[in-house]
Design an enzyme around this catalytic site. Sequence first.
Site, PDB file in Angstrom:
ATOM      1  N   ASP A 147      72.767  41.312  92.614  1.00 33.96           N
ATOM      2  CA  ASP A 147      71.316  41.076  92.586  1.00 33.96           C
ATOM      3  C   ASP A 147      70.562  42.309  93.062  1.00 33.96           C
ATOM      4  O   ASP A 147      69.701  42.221  93.937  1.00 33.96           O
ATOM      5  CB  ASP A 147      70.978  39.838  93.429  1.00 33.96           C
ATOM      6  CG  ASP A 147      71.748  38.608  92.979  1.00 33.96           C
ATOM      7  OD1 ASP A 147      72.982  38.558  93.163  1.00 33.96           O
ATOM      8  OD2 ASP A 147      71.124  37.704  92.393  1.00 33.96           O
ATOM      9  N   ASP A 176      72.753  40.048  87.888  1.00 35.79           N
ATOM     10  CA  ASP A 176      71.337  40.341  88.139  1.00 35.79           C
ATOM     11  C   ASP A 176      71.169  41.833  88.434  1.00 35.79           C
ATOM     12  O   ASP A 176      71.192  42.274  89.573  1.00 35.79           O
ATOM     13  CB  ASP A 176      70.741  39.465  89.252  1.00 35.79           C
ATOM     14  CG  ASP A 176      70.444  38.052  88.768  1.00 35.79           C
ATOM     15  OD1 ASP A 176      70.664  37.760  87.575  1.00 35.79           O
ATOM     16  OD2 ASP A 176      69.978  37.242  89.582  1.00 35.79           O
ATOM     17  N   TYR A 179      66.232  43.342  87.027  1.00 38.08           N
ATOM     18  CA  TYR A 179      65.034  42.524  87.253  1.00 38.08           C
ATOM     19  C   TYR A 179      63.846  43.003  86.417  1.00 38.08           C
ATOM     20  O   TYR A 179      62.694  42.812  86.784  1.00 38.08           O
ATOM     21  CB  TYR A 179      64.675  42.431  88.745  1.00 38.08           C
ATOM     22  CG  TYR A 179      65.636  41.547  89.515  1.00 38.08           C
ATOM     23  CD1 TYR A 179      66.921  41.993  89.806  1.00 38.08           C
ATOM     24  CD2 TYR A 179      65.270  40.266  89.911  1.00 38.08           C
ATOM     25  CE1 TYR A 179      67.821  41.174  90.478  1.00 38.08           C
ATOM     26  CE2 TYR A 179      66.169  39.449  90.590  1.00 38.08           C
ATOM     27  CZ  TYR A 179      67.441  39.908  90.867  1.00 38.08           C
ATOM     28  OH  TYR A 179      68.335  39.101  91.530  1.00 38.08           O
ATOM     29  N   ASN A 213      71.287  35.344  85.685  1.00 38.57           N
ATOM     30  CA  ASN A 213      70.142  34.756  84.985  1.00 38.57           C
ATOM     31  C   ASN A 213      69.089  35.804  84.617  1.00 38.57           C
ATOM     32  O   ASN A 213      68.383  35.639  83.627  1.00 38.57           O
ATOM     33  CB  ASN A 213      69.520  33.628  85.815  1.00 38.57           C
ATOM     34  CG  ASN A 213      69.226  34.035  87.233  1.00 38.57           C
ATOM     35  OD1 ASN A 213      70.102  34.567  87.928  1.00 38.57           O
ATOM     36  ND2 ASN A 213      68.014  33.812  87.686  1.00 38.57           N
ATOM     37  N   HIS A 214      68.997  36.893  85.386  1.00 34.73           N
ATOM     38  CA  HIS A 214      68.003  37.924  85.036  1.00 34.73           C
ATOM     39  C   HIS A 214      68.456  38.805  83.878  1.00 34.73           C
ATOM     40  O   HIS A 214      67.760  39.741  83.498  1.00 34.73           O
ATOM     41  CB  HIS A 214      67.639  38.760  86.264  1.00 34.73           C
ATOM     42  CG  HIS A 214      66.831  37.978  87.251  1.00 34.73           C
ATOM     43  ND1 HIS A 214      65.478  37.743  87.101  1.00 34.73           N
ATOM     44  CD2 HIS A 214      67.196  37.317  88.378  1.00 34.73           C
ATOM     45  CE1 HIS A 214      65.037  36.991  88.107  1.00 34.73           C
ATOM     46  NE2 HIS A 214      66.072  36.719  88.894  1.00 34.73           N
ATOM     47  N   HIS A 298      78.218  34.775  88.461  1.00 31.52           N
ATOM     48  CA  HIS A 298      76.940  34.976  89.145  1.00 31.52           C
ATOM     49  C   HIS A 298      76.591  33.843  90.111  1.00 31.52           C
ATOM     50  O   HIS A 298      76.225  34.066  91.251  1.00 31.52           O
ATOM     51  CB  HIS A 298      75.823  35.167  88.121  1.00 31.52           C
ATOM     52  CG  HIS A 298      74.518  35.492  88.769  1.00 31.52           C
ATOM     53  ND1 HIS A 298      74.344  36.624  89.538  1.00 31.52           N
ATOM     54  CD2 HIS A 298      73.333  34.837  88.799  1.00 31.52           C
ATOM     55  CE1 HIS A 298      73.096  36.653  89.996  1.00 31.52           C
ATOM     56  NE2 HIS A 298      72.472  35.581  89.576  1.00 31.52           N
ATOM     57  N   HIS A 307      67.672  27.353  98.681  1.00 27.85           N
ATOM     58  CA  HIS A 307      67.301  27.817  97.352  1.00 27.85           C
ATOM     59  C   HIS A 307      68.555  27.889  96.479  1.00 27.85           C
ATOM     60  O   HIS A 307      69.586  28.375  96.929  1.00 27.85           O
ATOM     61  CB  HIS A 307      66.662  29.200  97.481  1.00 27.85           C
ATOM     62  CG  HIS A 307      65.710  29.498  96.377  1.00 27.85           C
ATOM     63  ND1 HIS A 307      64.495  28.856  96.255  1.00 27.85           N
ATOM     64  CD2 HIS A 307      65.792  30.352  95.340  1.00 27.85           C
ATOM     65  CE1 HIS A 307      63.871  29.314  95.190  1.00 27.85           C
ATOM     66  NE2 HIS A 307      64.631  30.220  94.613  1.00 27.85           N
ATOM     67  N   HIS A 308      68.459  27.400  95.272  1.00 34.66           N
ATOM     68  CA  HIS A 308      69.592  27.351  94.321  1.00 34.66           C
ATOM     69  C   HIS A 308      70.705  26.407  94.794  1.00 34.66           C
ATOM     70  O   HIS A 308      71.831  26.484  94.301  1.00 34.66           O
ATOM     71  CB  HIS A 308      70.233  28.738  94.095  1.00 34.66           C
ATOM     72  CG  HIS A 308      69.302  29.781  93.567  1.00 34.66           C
ATOM     73  ND1 HIS A 308      68.511  29.578  92.462  1.00 34.66           N
ATOM     74  CD2 HIS A 308      69.049  31.050  93.976  1.00 34.66           C
ATOM     75  CE1 HIS A 308      67.823  30.680  92.228  1.00 34.66           C
ATOM     76  NE2 HIS A 308      68.110  31.580  93.125  1.00 34.66           N
ATOM     77  N   HIS A 335      73.405  35.607  93.076  1.00 35.08           N
ATOM     78  CA  HIS A 335      72.345  34.644  92.777  1.00 35.08           C
ATOM     79  C   HIS A 335      71.515  34.264  93.991  1.00 35.08           C
ATOM     80  O   HIS A 335      70.287  34.324  93.944  1.00 35.08           O
ATOM     81  CB  HIS A 335      72.959  33.403  92.108  1.00 35.08           C
ATOM     82  CG  HIS A 335      71.954  32.552  91.387  1.00 35.08           C
ATOM     83  ND1 HIS A 335      70.960  33.084  90.595  1.00 35.08           N
ATOM     84  CD2 HIS A 335      71.804  31.195  91.329  1.00 35.08           C
ATOM     85  CE1 HIS A 335      70.234  32.082  90.084  1.00 35.08           C
ATOM     86  NE2 HIS A 335      70.727  30.938  90.513  1.00 35.08           N
ATOM     87  N   VAL A 336      72.154  33.833  95.056  1.00 33.15           N
ATOM     88  CA  VAL A 336      71.447  33.492  96.289  1.00 33.15           C
ATOM     89  C   VAL A 336      71.237  34.801  97.049  1.00 33.15           C
ATOM     90  O   VAL A 336      72.207  35.500  97.356  1.00 33.15           O
ATOM     91  CB  VAL A 336      72.280  32.492  97.119  1.00 33.15           C
ATOM     92  CG1 VAL A 336      71.593  32.189  98.435  1.00 33.15           C
ATOM     93  CG2 VAL A 336      72.520  31.216  96.319  1.00 33.15           C
ATOM     94  N   HIS A 337      69.991  35.138  97.328  1.00 31.18           N
ATOM     95  CA  HIS A 337      69.677  36.457  97.891  1.00 31.18           C
ATOM     96  C   HIS A 337      69.924  36.469  99.395  1.00 31.18           C
ATOM     97  O   HIS A 337      68.998  36.449 100.212  1.00 31.18           O
ATOM     98  CB  HIS A 337      68.249  36.863  97.547  1.00 31.18           C
ATOM     99  CG  HIS A 337      68.045  36.969  96.068  1.00 31.18           C
ATOM    100  ND1 HIS A 337      66.819  36.961  95.473  1.00 31.18           N
ATOM    101  CD2 HIS A 337      68.956  37.094  95.066  1.00 31.18           C
ATOM    102  CE1 HIS A 337      66.978  37.069  94.160  1.00 31.18           C
ATOM    103  NE2 HIS A 337      68.264  37.143  93.891  1.00 31.18           N
TER     104      HIS A 337
HETATM  105 FE   FE2 Z   1      70.376  35.137  89.931  1.00 27.32          FE
END
Ligand code: FE2
Length: 446
Positions: A147, A176, A179, A213-214, A298, A307-308, A335-337
């Site tokens: 990410d 990711d 972005y 996903n990005h 991912h 989140h997520h 995915h999870v930042h």
């Molecule tokens: Fe992601």
Amino acid sequence: MAMSWVGFGSVYLLTGLFLGGLRSCNGGISSSYFRSNDISDDMPLSSDVFAVPPGYNAPQQVTPNEPGSSKVIYWAELKKHAVGTFVTYKYYNYSSPYLHHCTIKNLEYNTKYFYKVGTREATRQFWFTTPPEVGPDVPYTFGLIGDLGQTFDSNRTLTHYESNPAKGQTVLFVGDLSYADKYPLHDNNRWDSWGRFVERNVAYQPWIWSAGNHEIDFLPQYGEGEPFKPCTHRYFVPFEASGSTSPLWYSIKRASAYIIVISSYSTYGVSTPQYKWLMKELPKVNRSKTPWLIVVMHCPLYSTYAHHYMEGETMRVMYEQYFVKYKVDVIFSGHVHAYERTERVSNIAYNIENCFCAPRNDEFTPVYITIGDGGNQEGLLYEMVDPQPKYSAFREPSHGHATFEIKNRTTAYYAWHRNLDGYSVEADSLWFHNLYWKSSSAVASF
Ligand SMILES: [Fe+2]
Ligand SMILES: *[C@@H]1O[C@H](CO)[C@@H](O)[C@H](O)[C@H]1NC(C)=O
Ligand SMILES: *[C@@H]1O[C@H](CO)[C@@H](O)[C@H](O)[C@H]1NC(C)=O
Ligand SMILES: *[C@@H]1O[C@H](CO)[C@@H](O)[C@H](O)[C@H]1NC(C)=O
Ligand SMILES: *[C@@H]1O[C@H](CO)[C@@H](O)[C@H](O)[C@H]1NC(C)=O
């Protein structure tokens, strides 16, 4: 920093009552490391890291703008050359530069090669070192980055990876990338700037890509209905070599490791191409040749950030049983930042009639690591499931990267590094004992 997440707090409260007042959740460490939670902006296009190299039509992101030449001159001792191809693509009203792809074959193992791309006065020279021949005790160090994006924090993550004394030889990128999709019409100039930003590392060592996903870049209302178009035109992976029909899932053998990359955002149910490929792939891994079995995807299958939360649950229900059966050593996701490492757990006992639906500790199951903390413009995630579930060993929302140092067939050393610490500081670490060799010696000692 950890805030209680009311919805799940009450679910755990009910579980607690069901167990007759036993505290069901006494997880590992929720780090209270202090950091400022400013969101870092993308670096402006005028930043040094995005500078276009000097010279007419000079290759950038290791690729020139006009067709130029796809020829790559390379040498260890004698100069040779390989000729590649180029592709271009359009995205709404954006037209890509010429994206050159060149495969160089028959290289020697473990050799430093110099290579030159571009024509006449605008050639640029780089180098890379080929990996050692595959073998069960070949030591090798992977870097882990996820990410990433292109903020000032992203630049710090890359600098920390480059300066880490563990010296990663190949990056496992957990998805990711640029972005660019955060910009209006997914402004693909931000794919170009990202390519220039990471060139300082990508030109010198392999990055094994997985898509997040990005990378989907799905914008049908503007005529862009082909998912993953920018990413798959830019970042080629050797998927055909592993019998895959898509660049989104494939495998690579490297030193003593077998890396399987799968796609969280492609279909994966029974009878999909990805499922069929994975079912053929897992039994192919010969642990006497490549003892370390690593899966990269991912979206995490285990994550205790709000989140997520549980976004990876359907894939976990489908695939966890195979990762357990084939003794995958570790599964890296993004995915999870934030950062998180689980205990060795499994949650595969449940069927529709029994009640065995909680993760159980099992020393012969994978460790799940979320390394989505590269530093993109969306910032870190602080909200966690509270109290910390038992399967979560360590979690902390800080930017960073990790390294996975394979020593031999039985032993590897894993460490997570924060951007806010010095280059050699490890904020979390774990010795890995290879699951295949561990379980065969457990059987042998009966
Ligand atoms: Fe992601
Ligand atoms: C990015 O990091 C590099 C290496 O530390 C540094 O030279 C450069 O100035 C940084 N650029 C920005 C825009 O932060
Ligand atoms: C693409 O369209 C957007 C929105 O209409 C506009 O702002 C941008 O300048 C256009 N870019 C090009 C390369 O034409
Ligand atoms: C696995 O690799 C070992 C070591 O190279 C070899 O002896 C063995 O025959 C291989 N097993 C299979 C099933 O191919
Ligand atoms: C593997 O490496 C570990 C850590 O360096 C070492 O303790 C162990 O003895 C090695 N095992 C073999 C079989 O070489």
